[in-house]
Scaffold this motif. Structure first.
Motif, short mmCIF file in Angstrom:
data_model
loop_
_atom_site.label_atom_id
_atom_site.label_comp_id
_atom_site.label_asym_id
_atom_site.label_seq_id
_atom_site.Cartn_x
_atom_site.Cartn_y
_atom_site.Cartn_z
N ILE A 65 -8.80 7.96 17.87
CA ILE A 65 -8.29 7.17 17.09
C ILE A 65 -7.47 6.55 16.46
CG2 ILE A 65 -9.10 5.17 15.70
CD1 ILE A 65 -12.16 5.10 16.30
N GLU A 66 -7.36 7.89 15.94
CA GLU A 66 -6.09 8.07 14.69
C GLU A 66 -4.71 8.71 16.07
OE1 GLU A 66 -3.89 8.05 11.41
OE2 GLU A 66 -5.80 7.46 12.16
N ASN A 67 -5.16 9.63 16.83
CA ASN A 67 -3.76 10.47 17.74
C ASN A 67 -3.99 9.80 19.21
OD1 ASN A 67 -2.63 11.30 15.20
ND2 ASN A 67 -4.11 13.22 15.37
N GLY A 68 -4.69 9.21 20.05
CA GLY A 68 -5.26 8.92 20.96
C GLY A 68 -3.58 8.51 21.69
N PRO A 69 -2.81 8.86 22.97
CA PRO A 69 -1.87 8.11 23.64
C PRO A 69 -2.33 7.02 24.13
CG PRO A 69 -2.84 9.96 25.03
CD PRO A 69 -3.72 10.19 23.22
N GLU A 75 -1.95 -0.27 21.74
CA GLU A 75 -0.95 -1.07 19.97
C GLU A 75 0.29 -1.57 20.44
OE1 GLU A 75 -2.11 -0.89 17.37
OE2 GLU A 75 -3.49 0.17 16.44
N ALA A 76 1.56 -0.88 21.21
CA ALA A 76 3.10 -1.31 21.82
C ALA A 76 2.28 -2.44 21.92
CB ALA A 76 3.06 -0.61 22.31
N ARG A 162 -6.69 -4.22 23.27
CA ARG A 162 -6.76 -2.99 22.15
C ARG A 162 -7.94 -2.87 21.54
NH1 ARG A 162 -7.38 -1.74 17.20
NH2 ARG A 162 -6.10 -0.37 16.01
N ARG A 163 -8.93 -2.92 21.27
CA ARG A 163 -10.30 -3.29 20.79
C ARG A 163 -11.27 -2.55 22.76
NH1 ARG A 163 -11.39 -8.49 17.65
NH2 ARG A 163 -10.28 -8.03 15.59
#
Length: 465
Positions: A65-69, A75-76, A162-163
């Motif tokens: 969740i923190e770093n997944g591409p 998110e972008a 995103r979700r």
């Protein structure tokens, strides 16, 4: 002209309307019925990965969740949708532009104006100009309203996208982690099976040498031993591949995560009961369904935007500034220029382009409605299927566990018979092999149950919050 402006604004307020269809969320077939499969009622567990009781799995989910591409890309896209919504909102406000120029001008002697015959008029001159231009379109037909509706709906669709990515990412981390631990268990069992088959082949060869069995039995036993040995590297390769896939999901290099995950650990125990909630709440929880519904709302608003092009567009414009031939005269009141008034633009003839664009927007709306209906039906089908598979996988795991207990009991009996001289070591080796086969089946059944649990949790839409 100043007297006309209040009248024009009042007319706009009275005459304004919003063209195009008003969006209403479609009825969802089957959403109010109860579950077809006998699921366990109760509130759906949102942080479901913690139900496996594996600290490393929970840590990997948090890391993904923190770093997944994949999540960073989503998110972008959400940031882009929010920026587009802000840009559309800005079109509802007046625009003000600052302008300035300093030009050298030369007028033609042979042009429309008789330059040479006008006393005191110079052909060559400098012109300095600075000021502000302003304009504001009066939204008579609701074009801006529909544009706002479409932009807001697309922002919400990007949020649910995103979700959906987050839910899928969590499920993929869990699935690959289960694959990893199952492959490690398979490798350990394969090594033990290879040792048991080697011992069985040795004993069979001894009986053949003693003339107590056939060459076929000896060759068959040796072939089984080689086949068991060949299964070990395949299982180890599967475990390594699963570790590398997890590294990609959590946004790390293979050497960063692979070394940490290669240490064997047991397969996490999946829960025996999974609460499935109320079926009518499923569609509110599933982000893919919510995304499809928001895309339908945006497509509906687009029809109104296209329809507004059929009608005239009214605007107010104004320009004020200072204009002079000499820079020193720019601040004089005699250099002030002013222009203000309404404007109208109406595409009276466009060759059918506007109506074709309306038909195209309407067709896109129909396509969005079909995608929404498909998402609803797919969510209901996925959930029912996932419940059915989990319930059957749970039964299969229970049967495999019972079969393992019976084989272990039989092996204990074989050990006592060999110890008392009632049987030979070949029977003991065969009993040990049967236990290992039962262990492999029980482990596979437990892995299938765990994977079915992940699939059910994902189908229920828990985890993205």
């Amino acid at each position: 002209m100043p007297r006309l402006l209040p009248l024009l604004l009042a007319g706009a307020a009275l005459a304004g309307c919003t063209v195009g269809p008003d969006y209403q969320r479609p009825a969802t077939p089957g959403s109010t019925a109860g579950w077809v499969e006998p699921g366990t009622p109760g509130a759906v567990d949102l942080a479901w990965w913690n139900r496996f009781g594996d600290a490393q799995l929970s840590a990997l989910v948090a890391r993904a969740i923190e770093n997944g591409p994949d999540l960073a890309e989503a998110e972008a896209r959400l940031a882009e949708a929010r920026a587009n919504r802000s840009a559309v909102a800005g079109t509802n406000l007046p625009t003000v532009t600052a302008k300035g120029s300093a030009t050298e001008n030369v007028l033609s002697r042979n042009g429309q104006l008789p330059i040479g015959q006008i006393p005191g008029f110079q052909r060559e001159f400098r012109l300095f100009d600075g000021g502000f231009d302003a304009s504001w379109e009066i939204d008579l037909w609701g074009r801006h309203v529909r544009q706002d509706q479409a932009a807001n709906a697309r922002e919400e669709a990007a949020l649910f996208a995103r979700r959906d990515v987050m839910l899928t990412l969590i499920a993929e981390v869990a699935r690959n982690y289960l694959d990893l631990r199952n492959a490690q268990a398979t490798a350990a069992t394969a090594k033990a099976t290879a040792e048991a088959d080697t011992d069985l082949a040795r004993l069979t060869r001894l009986r053949f040498d003693a003339g107590e069995t056939s060459r076929l039995d000896a060759e068959t036993a040796e072939g089984a031993a080689r086949a068991s040995a060949a299964a070990v590297p395949d299982a180890e390769a599967s475990a390594t591949a699963a570790a590398y896939r997890i590294a990609t999901l959590v946004g790390s290099t293979p050497e960063d995560v692979g070394a940490m995950l290669r240490a064997p650990a047991p397969l996490p125990a999946s829960p025996d009961e999974i609460l499935v909630g109320v079926r009518s709440e499923l569609l509110e929880r599933r982000p893919d369904v919510r995304r499809a519904e928001r895309e339908l709302a945006a497509a509906t608003a687009d029809i109104g935007v296209a329809t507004a092009d059929l009608f005239p567009r009214f605007s107010l414009f104004g320009s004020i500034g200072q204009q002079a031939r000499n820079p020193g005269d720019l601040f004089s009141s005699d250099s002030t220029r002013l222009q203000i008034g309404p404007s109208i633009s109406w595409p009276i003839f466009s060759g059918g382009t506007i109506r074709a664009q309306i038909r195209g927007a309407d067709a896109r709306g129909q396509g969005a409605a079909a995608r929404y209906e498909k998402a609803v039906l797919g969510a209901l089908s996925d959930s029912e299927t996932a419940i059915n598979r989990f319930l059957n996988a749970r039964i299969a795991a229970q049967e495999a566990g019972a079969a393992l207990e019976r084989e272990q009991a039989a092996f204990s009996l074989a050990e006592r018979r060999v110890a008392s001289g009632e049987d030979d070591r070949l029977a003991l080796a065969r009993g040990r092999k049967a236990v290992l086969v039962a262990e492999r089946r029980e482990s596979d059944a437990a892995a299938r149950k765990a994977q079915a649990a992940v699939a059910l949790f994902k189908a229920l839409g828990g985890g993205w919050s």
